[in-house]
Scaffold this active site. Structure first.
Site, PDB file in Angstrom:
ATOM      1  N   GLN A  85     -22.014 -30.314   1.806  1.00  0.00           N
ATOM      2  CA  GLN A  85     -21.835 -30.764   3.185  1.00  0.00           C
ATOM      3  C   GLN A  85     -20.375 -30.680   3.605  1.00  0.00           C
ATOM      4  O   GLN A  85     -19.498 -31.263   2.969  1.00  0.00           O
ATOM      5  CB  GLN A  85     -22.319 -32.203   3.345  1.00  0.00           C
ATOM      6  CG  GLN A  85     -22.189 -32.689   4.783  1.00  0.00           C
ATOM      7  CD  GLN A  85     -22.549 -34.144   4.939  1.00  0.00           C
ATOM      8  OE1 GLN A  85     -23.176 -34.732   4.066  1.00  0.00           O
ATOM      9  NE2 GLN A  85     -22.149 -34.743   6.050  1.00  0.00           N
ATOM     10  N   HIS A 145     -26.542 -43.057   4.662  1.00  0.00           N
ATOM     11  CA  HIS A 145     -26.496 -41.741   4.040  1.00  0.00           C
ATOM     12  C   HIS A 145     -27.883 -41.312   3.566  1.00  0.00           C
ATOM     13  O   HIS A 145     -28.701 -42.148   3.171  1.00  0.00           O
ATOM     14  CB  HIS A 145     -25.525 -41.778   2.856  1.00  0.00           C
ATOM     15  CG  HIS A 145     -25.255 -40.440   2.255  1.00  0.00           C
ATOM     16  ND1 HIS A 145     -24.749 -39.382   2.981  1.00  0.00           N
ATOM     17  CD2 HIS A 145     -25.415 -39.978   0.986  1.00  0.00           C
ATOM     18  CE1 HIS A 145     -24.604 -38.336   2.186  1.00  0.00           C
ATOM     19  NE2 HIS A 145     -25.007 -38.665   0.983  1.00  0.00           N
ATOM     20  N   CYS A 194     -25.410 -35.403   7.126  1.00  0.00           N
ATOM     21  CA  CYS A 194     -26.127 -35.654   5.868  1.00  0.00           C
ATOM     22  C   CYS A 194     -27.637 -35.615   6.062  1.00  0.00           C
ATOM     23  O   CYS A 194     -28.377 -35.227   5.161  1.00  0.00           O
ATOM     24  CB  CYS A 194     -25.688 -36.962   5.234  1.00  0.00           C
ATOM     25  SG  CYS A 194     -26.016 -38.429   6.232  1.00  0.00           S
ATOM     26  N   ASP A 201     -27.750 -34.030  -2.933  1.00  0.00           N
ATOM     27  CA  ASP A 201     -26.850 -34.740  -2.027  1.00  0.00           C
ATOM     28  C   ASP A 201     -25.640 -33.849  -1.808  1.00  0.00           C
ATOM     29  O   ASP A 201     -24.936 -33.489  -2.755  1.00  0.00           O
ATOM     30  CB  ASP A 201     -26.449 -36.072  -2.681  1.00  0.00           C
ATOM     31  CG  ASP A 201     -25.508 -36.911  -1.831  1.00  0.00           C
ATOM     32  OD1 ASP A 201     -24.966 -36.395  -0.839  1.00  0.00           O
ATOM     33  OD2 ASP A 201     -25.314 -38.094  -2.171  1.00  0.00           O
TER      34      ASP A 201
END
Length: 255
Positions: free
Chosen positions: A104, A184, A110, A200
């Site tokens: 990211q 998140h 996110c 992630d």
């Protein structure tokens, strides 16, 4: 549970581009992935309980991916940094890559990164429609190293346009793109080889959390034990209290 979700952008490179945080709403998420090119055979669904059989029984299975939304606590930051400290930066790419991971670099994206992780891996990848923006994005991403892959997402007009459209939908007023939102997204996906991946975009790379059997999906007892429940248990024990979180799953459409 529908609430806007982003994060505080800790360790996300500061860039000129910021997205309006997506609302944690299955209808919004489903709209976005369908617009990008995922088959209408799949959709996102609220998971109202991870443990109550009567509530789990209403969900269409198999659960191909989970998106966990949680507050970015000091406990989480400490664990993330400790676990990543002994890991090398991920450099995977190519057709032989075990899982497609996106770094990211867009602020407040996110939720979008979580959605891409959910639909570009595992069985849902086979439900991407031919000729769609999503198919092109995945095809272009696969041969790239993580840095170039992140730049490709950063420059994608199709992705930015679809995200902007989805961010206008939902039940609550969307925050400003520059807002600091301390929630998140993390995705848990079962690969076609049976591995459970925690994905992630803020981490150093994808995390293999263990092997699942053919009968297991990400909401099964084993899938939860290796994935979302292990994550939540660690947070709750270290934090000394119950963690505020919500979960949505990707699975068969009810329509």
């Amino acid at each position: 549970m529908a609430e806007a979700a982003g994060h505080r952008d800790v360790d996300v490179p500061k860039t000129k581009k910021a997205f309006v945080p997506l609302e944690n709403n299955p209808e919004v998420m489903t709209h976005l992935v369908h617009q990008l090119g995922l088959s209408s055979n799949l959709a996102f669904h609220d998971v109202y309980s991870l443990t109550e059989p009567s509530l789990l029984s209403f969900l269409p299975r198999p659960a191909l991916a989970l998106l966990l939304v949680f507050p970015v606590t000091n406990t989480y930051e400490k664990f993330r940094q400790q676990e990543d400290s002994s890991r090398e930066e991920y450099s995977g790419s190519g057709a032989g890559e075990r899982v497609v991971w996106f770094k990211q670099t867009i602020r407040n994206a996110c939720g979008l990164i979580g959605l891409l992780h959910a639909v570009c891996n595992g069985a849902s990848r086979q439900q991407i429609q031919e000729g769609s923006d999503l198919q092109k994005l995945l095809k272009d991403a696969i041969p790239l190293k993580p840095g170039d892959r992140a730049e490709m997402l950063y420059q994608s007009q199709a992705l930015e346009s679809a995200h902007a459209d989805a961010a206008k939908k939902g039940d609550s007023a969307a925050p400003d793109a520059e807002a600091n939102v301390d929630l998140h997204f993390v995705a848990f996906v079962k690969s076609e080889e049976g591995d459970l991946w925690e994905l992630d975009g803020r981490r150093k790379g994808p995390l293999n959390r263990g092997k699942l059997g053919p009968e297991d999906d990400v909401l099964s007892e084993k899938g939860q034990e290796l994935g979302v429940q292990a994550f939540l248990r660690r947070e709750e024990e270290a934090g000394g209290g119950e963690l505020r979180f919500s979960v949505v799953m990707l699975g068969p459409s009810l329509e």
